[in-house]
Design an enzyme around this catalytic site. Structure first.
Site, mmCIF file in Angstrom:
data_model
loop_
_atom_site.group_PDB
_atom_site.id
_atom_site.type_symbol
_atom_site.label_atom_id
_atom_site.label_comp_id
_atom_site.label_asym_id
_atom_site.label_seq_id
_atom_site.Cartn_x
_atom_site.Cartn_y
_atom_site.Cartn_z
ATOM 1 C CD GLU A 57 -5.117 1.002 2.393
ATOM 2 O OE1 GLU A 57 -5.153 1.156 1.176
ATOM 3 O OE2 GLU A 57 -5.793 0.154 3.001
ATOM 4 C CB SER A 113 -8.343 -1.567 4.402
ATOM 5 O OG SER A 113 -8.770 -2.792 3.871
ATOM 6 N NE ARG A 139 -4.072 -1.842 0.321
ATOM 7 C CZ ARG A 139 -4.069 -3.134 -0.045
ATOM 8 N NH1 ARG A 139 -3.017 -3.652 -0.639
ATOM 9 N NH2 ARG A 139 -5.139 -3.875 0.165
#
Ligand code: EPU
Length: 353
Positions: A349, A242, A164
């Site tokens: 995130e 997420s 990520r």
């Protein structure tokens, strides 16, 4: 070139947070960026590049000039015995692009079906799901340097992909955060196609259906089913996927936690470290279904924070819903409780704007 003033952004972010852009320019081609940079006043302003808005939390009106990427187009660039190279404009909807690759006989992106957002956002956070990360299918991308107006191309190594993560998320001297506007992305889809089926949810689908050699289209359909069952549809419940990354710890740290929490969900990584399921950690702290104001923790997946209001009602009138401040207050409370119980600091995130 038109600079739109006070543009509502609620429909431009998947959390459906109410905020405005003080100024917004739609970028449909490289020349739109160059026009902005040639205008002395606009060139001097800080800029914020907006793609599909599926990985951002807006905490107020956006003061930097918003460059909304709407570069379109999809094409097969090259076909070699080893791969199909396909390209998409950064403004193309990601899921529609994945569906298009399959319809045209270029399989390889099926495990990444239904990820919200646009093509240009996918390298920024190196999206990943069900056993494939973007970097596994990446060829190169075109971008424009927002300081110099120079167009450039990056390969995978130059994008510095991580979990990520990429060069586009870092503001260090070598990073490109707020500096690059991605215009086009090319993907390398290896031939012959090989299915990626290692993920438990897909193994379950094979067992349930008795299909042991699924086609790429079959995997695409399964992934859509799996995601729809687990994850909230941002068109119905605002969210940014997420909210935290799955943290990585050393084997020693993991052994220590397992001694206290035997049920902790963890995965061994090739480099000897261990990845922990952030959703499990948050769930174990009792957060599922909890709220701060209108920001909440999704009932079916504790890793997803949702906006409990803010969607248009039957009459098409959108309510205010959660504020970015409420989302961040909830996120901080979750971080604190996970840290107090497990000694692990969860890293958000999405990009907080
Ligand atoms: N779990 C719980 N309780 C929860 C949520 C999860 O116990 O409330 C447990 C699950 O039972 C499972 C484990 O945690 O054993 C992991 O859950 P899951 O398989 O759903 O995957 P994840 O780690 O939550 C990651 C990605 C997703 C991606 C899926 C599938 C991250 C941060 N998230 O989720 O990506 O779709 O794997 O590959 O890596 C995204 O980035 O926005 C995203 C949705």
């Amino acid at each position: 070139m038109l600079v739109e003033k006070n543009v509502p952004l609620q429909a431009c972010n998947s959390f459906h947070i109410v905020a405005k852009a003080h100024g917004l320019v739609r970028v449909r081609s490289e020349s739109d960026v160059l026009a902005v940079l040639k205008d002395a006043e606009l060139a001097a302003q800080p800029k914020f590049v907006l793609g599909g808005g599926s990985n951002i939390v807006l905490t107020g009106d956006v003061k930097p000039l918003v460059l909304k990427v709407e570069v379109m187009g999809r094409r097969l660039v090259e076909e070699t015995p080893k791969a199909f190279i396909v390209e998409a404009g950064a403004g193309e909807n990601w899921h529609d692009f994945v569906a298009w690759t399959l319809q045209n006989g270029y399989p390889g992106l099926e495990n990444l079906a239904l990820i919200p957002g646009t093509v240009g956002g996918t390298p920024v956070q190196n999206v990943g799901a069900y056993g494939i990360e973007l970097q596994d299918r990446f060829e190169s991308l075109d971008a424009i340097d927002l300081q110099t107006g120079r167009a450039f191309t990056l390969d995978a190594a130059q994008c510095a992909f991580g979990y990520r993560d990429s060069v586009f998320k870092h503001a260090t001297s070598l990073g490109l955060k707020d500096r690059a506007l991605i215009t086009r992305v090319r993907f390398n889809l290896p031939r012959p196609w090989k299915p990626v089926l290692g993920y438990a949810d897909l193994e379950r689908k094979m067992a349930d259906t008795g299909v042991s050699q699924p086609s790429a289209q079959q995997i695409f359909d399964w992934i859509c089913d799996i995601r729809r069952a687990k994850l909230p549809d941002p068109a119905v419940i605002g969210n940014a996927g997420s909210f935290f990354k799955n943290p990585t710890v050393t084997q020693h740290q993991c052994d220590d936690i397992i001694a206290r929490e035997p049920k902790i969900v963890h995965y061994q990584l090739a480099d000897g470290s261990v990845k922990l399921a952030a959703g499990w950690l948050i769930d174990a702290c009792g957060w599922k279904g909890k709220s701060v104001g209108q920001a909440g923790v999704y009932e079916k997946q504790a890793l997803i924070l949702v906006n409990r209001g803010g969607m248009a009602d039957a009459g098409g009138v959108a309510g205010i819903g959660a504020t970015g401040g409420e989302v961040m207050t909830l996120a901080k409370a979750i971080q604190t409780s996970v840290y107090e119980r497990f000694g692990i600091l969860l890293e958000p995130e999405p990009v907080v704007v």
